[in-house]
Design an enzyme around this catalytic site. Structure first.
Site, PDB file in Angstrom:
ATOM      1  N   HIS A   5       0.883  -1.171   0.000  1.00  0.00           N
ATOM      2  CA  HIS A   5       0.000   0.000   0.000  1.00  0.00           C
ATOM      3  C   HIS A   5       0.926   1.228   0.000  1.00  0.00           C
ATOM      4  CE1 HIS A   5      -2.765   2.973   1.768  1.00  0.00           C
ATOM      5  NE2 HIS A   5      -3.770   2.143   1.546  1.00  0.00           N
ATOM      6  N   ASP A  63       3.243  -3.835   7.956  1.00  0.00           N
ATOM      7  CA  ASP A  63       1.929  -3.215   7.762  1.00  0.00           C
ATOM      8  C   ASP A  63       0.880  -4.287   8.055  1.00  0.00           C
ATOM      9  OD1 ASP A  63      -0.474  -2.225   6.898  1.00  0.00           O
ATOM     10  OD2 ASP A  63       0.220  -1.648   4.899  1.00  0.00           O
ATOM     11  N   GLN A  96      -4.447  -5.071   7.089  1.00  0.00           N
ATOM     12  CA  GLN A  96      -5.424  -6.051   6.615  1.00  0.00           C
ATOM     13  C   GLN A  96      -5.429  -7.290   7.494  1.00  0.00           C
ATOM     14  OE1 GLN A  96      -7.698  -5.525   4.253  1.00  0.00           O
ATOM     15  NE2 GLN A  96      -6.885  -3.514   3.748  1.00  0.00           N
ATOM     16  N   LYS A 118     -10.394  -0.164  10.132  1.00  0.00           N
ATOM     17  CA  LYS A 118     -10.505  -1.384   9.327  1.00  0.00           C
ATOM     18  C   LYS A 118     -10.871  -2.591  10.183  1.00  0.00           C
ATOM     19  CE  LYS A 118      -7.110  -0.050   5.798  1.00  0.00           C
ATOM     20  NZ  LYS A 118      -7.932   0.459   4.704  1.00  0.00           N
ATOM     21  N   CYS A 147      -4.865   2.452  -3.580  1.00  0.00           N
ATOM     22  CA  CYS A 147      -3.631   2.987  -2.975  1.00  0.00           C
ATOM     23  C   CYS A 147      -2.465   2.027  -3.131  1.00  0.00           C
ATOM     24  CB  CYS A 147      -3.822   3.347  -1.504  1.00  0.00           C
ATOM     25  SG  CYS A 147      -5.083   4.581  -1.240  1.00  0.00           S
TER      26      CYS A 147
END
Lengths: 147, 418
Positions: free
Chosen positions: B134, B210, B213, B236, B376
């Site tokens: 991302h 990251d 998700q 999220k 993104c």
């Protein structure tokens, strides 16, 4: 859906007019839609106050491609002032939340009236106007600054 | 197919209709999740009964607010396998990732004294990212490289949308930072973190994960993963917007210079200079998003109540239904793994000859909300030879009937533009 995707739009998104590049443009402009990465370049040459030739390249959705294709058909060979007026009227239509403009303006817009429904979808406004932003930029570059 | 979970009733927004009375089918959880009533109520209760400035004031409500704020930190720490002091509140994951990059920049500029020297970057040092990132875990590292003279390198993506672990020799003795995603927001691929962490440790590079998700969809334990830093966003994972988390190993946070400076993060301030508090406060300047942290606490409690294993199994089933359904739509190409092995229920796809905006528009007309565009993540789209895609992503509240509605809608798309 058929209200948004008028047959004129679907036809022009498949059979596109005016795609290509000019050898020696007087002005050109590159525009990008940051939400989807769609982009286009519009090039013009001018002669005697009119758009002598116009060509565009780009990638994008059916709305943006059809808008460029119809733009080509309606403004090439036309006086710059008339092309600019058409662009302003088209911008007004797209910002009119899906409602038609007055009869005189709709007459001026002709086939571009097929984009009326786009104004109901705020996320698609930029798609319809991307090519016209590039046209405005290209014309500005092609015309000597008036002191 | 029977759903393993049936939780849509907990989410007030999912009850609404769109586009002239059509029931909403929400398949855009990868962009942002809907919030359960428990989260909305926790935020409302805080604001209506316990709101006060935290870490100051000796009155009762200030104490209650501070307890709620720090209690949320403890709750989130437990949820991701971290210690209390290793959780820094940020506005979102983007801010968390930037915080690490800017702290390293400040160290490079000489801030943080001798103990921060370990974070300095010099010309010729390398930062490794991946093609799958991302933009939030790519652009801050490009910027850090540009400012320090470090060189940016990257791990490429395989044709099925995974990190190419055959290419880990990109990580070398010159590598100082390895920043990579735990799960792709485009291809849905879940990263096998172990070989990357092992390689980074071998060369003494810091790892930055990251986890945007993954944290919402899988059991995640940062201590077990062995990463140095990790970032994720509340919105999220059923929590409000405006709150996110940066995890950092305590020993590193203690040595890092602050980024934002001002109130709430200082010890002694004179007209000439200032000493800073230990982490996590060192990295939390100014008044914080207290109500949102309380909402995030309620969100992780809600997820824990379901059980992350059970949630992962539910979403695994949905991923299978998504992939099977899409495979039956003529011509559609999935950008990512075609099996559910190590994969989230995040499925991006290309409908040849039909632009994603047009795909999304026809789905929207049927009440189906998906994401269109580059999500993104422009480089991974470029790797697949497209500049945008359509993405359906599921969450805890998604049902098999949502997937069926989406697949039927996708058949409509192909028919409409065919």
């Amino acid at each position: 859906m058929e209200q948004l995707y008028q047959q004129v739009i679907l036809d022009h998104s498949r059979q596109r007019s005016g795609e290509g590049e000019l050898q020696a443009p007087d002005g050109e402009s590159f525009q990008v839609n940051p939400t989807c990465g769609d982009e286009c370049t519009v090039q013009v040459t001018l002669a005697e106050g009119a758009i002598d030739s116009l060509a565009w390249t780009g990638k994008g959705c059916s709305i943006s491609q059809a808008s460029l294709s119809l733009m080509y058909e309606m403004v090439h060979g036309q006086p710059v002032a008339e092309a600019e007026q058409l662009g302003e009227t088209f911008r007004e239509l797209i910002h009119n939340r899906g409602q038609e403009l007055d009869e005189e303006k709709m007459d001026l817009l002709d086939d571009l009236g097929a984009f009326t429904g786009v104004g109901r979808y705020s996320a698609r406004v930029k798609c319809a106007l991307l090519g016209w932003m590039a046209l405005r930029g290209a014309l500005a570059q092609a015309q000597p600054t008036q002191a | 197919m029977t759903d393993l979970l049936n939780l849509a009733g907990d989410f007030p927004l999912l009850d609404r209709t769109v586009r002239g009375g059509k029931p909403l089918v929400y398949l855009d959880t990868g962009a942002t999740s809907q919030k359960p009533a428990a989260v909305l109520e926790a935020e409302r209760a805080f604001n209506s009964r316990h709101n006060a400035a935290v870490h100051r004031g000796a009155h009762q409500i200030a104490e209650e607010a501070t307890e709620a704020y720090e209690g949320a930190r403890a709750g989130v720490a437990q949820f991701v396998g971290a210690d209390f002091g290793e959780i820094i509140w940020t506005k979102n994951a983007t801010e968390g990732l930037n915080l690490v990059a800017y702290s390293f920049l400040n160290a490079t500029l000489g801030r943080g004294g001798a103990e921060a020297e370990r974070f300095r970057l010099n010309a010729g040092d390398e930062i490794v990212v991946t093609e799958l990132e991302h933009h939030a875990n790519l652009v801050p590292w490009q910027e850090l490289a540009a400012k320090t003279g470090a060189v940016l390198r990257w791990i490429p993506v395989t044709p099925d949308g995974r990190l190419d672990l055959e290419q880990l020799d990109v990580i070398s003795e010159r590598t100082r930072v390895v920043a990579f995603t735990h799960a792709s927001n485009v291809t849905g691929a879940i990263t096998d973190t172990a070989p990357i962490v092992a390689r980074a440790q071998e060369v003494g590079a810091y790892t930055v994960l990251d986890a945007c998700q993954s944290a919402a969809h899988l059991p995640v334990n940062f201590a077990e993963l062995g990463v140095d830093f990790a970032a994720f966003s509340g919105h999220k994972m059923l929590a409000p917007t405006g709150v996110g988390v940066l995890y950092g190993r305590r020993e590193l946070l203690e040595a890092m210079p602050p980024v934002l400076t001002g109130g709430s993060m200082v010890e002694i301030v004179t007209m000439e200079s200032t000493t800073f508090m230990p982490p996590p406060q060192r990295f939390e300047a100014g008044t914080q998003m207290v109500a949102q942290t309380v909402g995030m606490h309620a969100a992780v409690d809600y997820l824990t109540g379901i059980g992350m294993d059970k949630l992962a199994a539910h979403e695994d089933q949905l991923a299978g239904e998504l992939l099977a359904g899409i495979a039956e739509v003529p011509g559609v190409r999935v950008l990512g793994p075609s099996s559910t092995q190590d994969r989230l229920a995040v499925v991006a796809f290309d409908v040849p000859g039909v632009h994603p905006h047009d795909v999304g528009q026809v789905l929207d007309d049927q009440g189906i909300a998906v994401r269109v565009g580059h999500h993104c993540a422009q480089p991974v789209h470029r790797a697949f030879g497209v500049h945008a895609s359509t993405r359906a992503s599921a969450g805890v509240y998604t049902s098999s009937s949502d997937i069926q509605a989406f697949i039927a809608g996708l058949h409509q798309v192909v028919k409409f533009f065919g």
